[in-house]
Design an enzyme around this catalytic site. Structure first.
Site, short mmCIF file in Angstrom:
data_model
loop_
_atom_site.label_atom_id
_atom_site.label_comp_id
_atom_site.label_asym_id
_atom_site.label_seq_id
_atom_site.Cartn_x
_atom_site.Cartn_y
_atom_site.Cartn_z
N ASP A 108 0.84 -1.34 0.04
CA ASP A 108 -0.14 -0.04 -0.04
C ASP A 108 0.83 1.13 0.01
OD1 ASP A 108 1.11 -0.20 2.69
OD2 ASP A 108 -1.04 -0.02 3.60
N SER A 109 2.13 1.16 0.19
CA SER A 109 3.12 2.00 -0.21
C SER A 109 2.86 2.65 -1.39
CB SER A 109 4.48 1.71 0.19
OG SER A 109 4.77 0.76 -0.54
N GLU A 137 8.72 -4.39 10.70
CA GLU A 137 9.20 -3.09 10.19
C GLU A 137 9.81 -2.27 11.30
OE1 GLU A 137 6.41 -1.15 7.47
OE2 GLU A 137 7.75 0.63 7.49
N GLU A 150 -1.64 -5.50 8.32
CA GLU A 150 -0.87 -4.88 9.26
C GLU A 150 -1.59 -4.97 10.57
OE1 GLU A 150 -0.07 -0.67 8.81
OE2 GLU A 150 0.86 -0.97 7.07
#
Ligand code: KIV
Length: 262
Positions: free
Chosen positions: A43-44, A180, A113
């Protein structure tokens, strides 16, 4: 190998997994011919492709369109697509609609996420036959809660929570977990405590694999240089000087030449 067995085998044989983001057909075509293990339609893309300031602007439609573009060009790679912002927070029915869109678009697996309130939905998706990759540590969709892109799990309580959530994600059936921006010791600790592989970005060298944003490793943004990033080439300079050369050739009427005409 481009299926789930790859992840199991890599962990078992301790061969690191390489994953890179991919958002479009032209880069998918190139990446399909590389040795990289896995592609992530992250989704970046909301930031990199659309210029938004965070991933919360990625929508189901964007993710489905880009997943389909990648799937059409990368026939031999395992493709993971991100479930976008809020897609798992409006109940199972809404989540399953997004799941269906992304899987029909050509994803082989989905990345979600966070853990906590999403565990039940993740378990439901997994038992529906869809592989799910977890994502802990810095969760860009929760940027407003985290107060910015900060390293997570530096304090004991935060580290304990990440380890506990990783175990929960494994329990509900995730086949792997992205970690992350966490301290390298925590990256190693989570990795040692799980049977499923971890894939790190800014999580140190002891995770079972690494992931980077393609545009970052290609050096397309000269102003983006976080500590975890290694730029393998500085494409920003190469692209801008190629376009300037083209511009100069047009201005001087050197392009097109006789051999470039019909
Ligand atoms: O969206 C993304 O690019 C990601 C990677 C940073 C892991 O989630």
């Amino acid at each position: 190998m481009n299926n789930l067995a790859l992840f199991e085998l890599r962990k078992k044989e301790r061969v690191p997994i390489s994953m890179v983001t991919c958002y479009d057909a032209w880069s998918a075509k190139i990446l399909d011919q590389t040795n990289v293990d896995c592609l992530l339609v992250g989704d970046s893309l909301a930031e990199i492709v659309y210029g938004f300031d965070s991933t919360i602007h990625a929508t189901d439609e964007m993710m489905a369109l880009h997943t389909a573009a990648v799937a059409r060009s990368a026939k031999t790679k395992f493709i993971v697509a991100d479930m976008p912002f809020l897609s798992c927070s409006r109940g199972i029915i809404h989540a399953m609609k997004t799941v269906e869109k992304l899987m029909r678009a050509g994803a082989n697996a989905l990345k979600i996420e966070g853990a906590s309130h999403k565990l039940e939905i993740i378990e439901h998706i997994v038992t529906s036959g869809i592989p799910v990759m977890g994502h802990l540590g810095l969760q860009p969709q929760a940027i407003h809660n985290l107060g910015g892109n900060k390293v997570q799990g530096k304090e004991k309580a935060g580290a304990d929570q990440i380890l506990a959530e990783a175990k929960e994600l494994e329990r509900v059936g995730c086949f792997s977990i992205v970690l992350e921006c966490i301290p390298k010791e925590l990256g190693e600790c989570v990795t040692k405590n799980l049977k499923i592989p971890t894939i790190g970005i800014g999580a140190g060298p002891k995770t079972d694999g690494q992931v980077l944003v393609l545009h970052d490793l290609l050096g397309l943004d000269e102003n983006f240089s976080p500590k975890f990033l290694r730029k393998y080439v500085h494409l920003h300079k190469i692209v801008s000087s190629a376009v300037d050369k083209y511009h100069a050739d047009v201005r001087s009427c050197e392009f097109p030449s006789v051999s470039e005409c019909y």
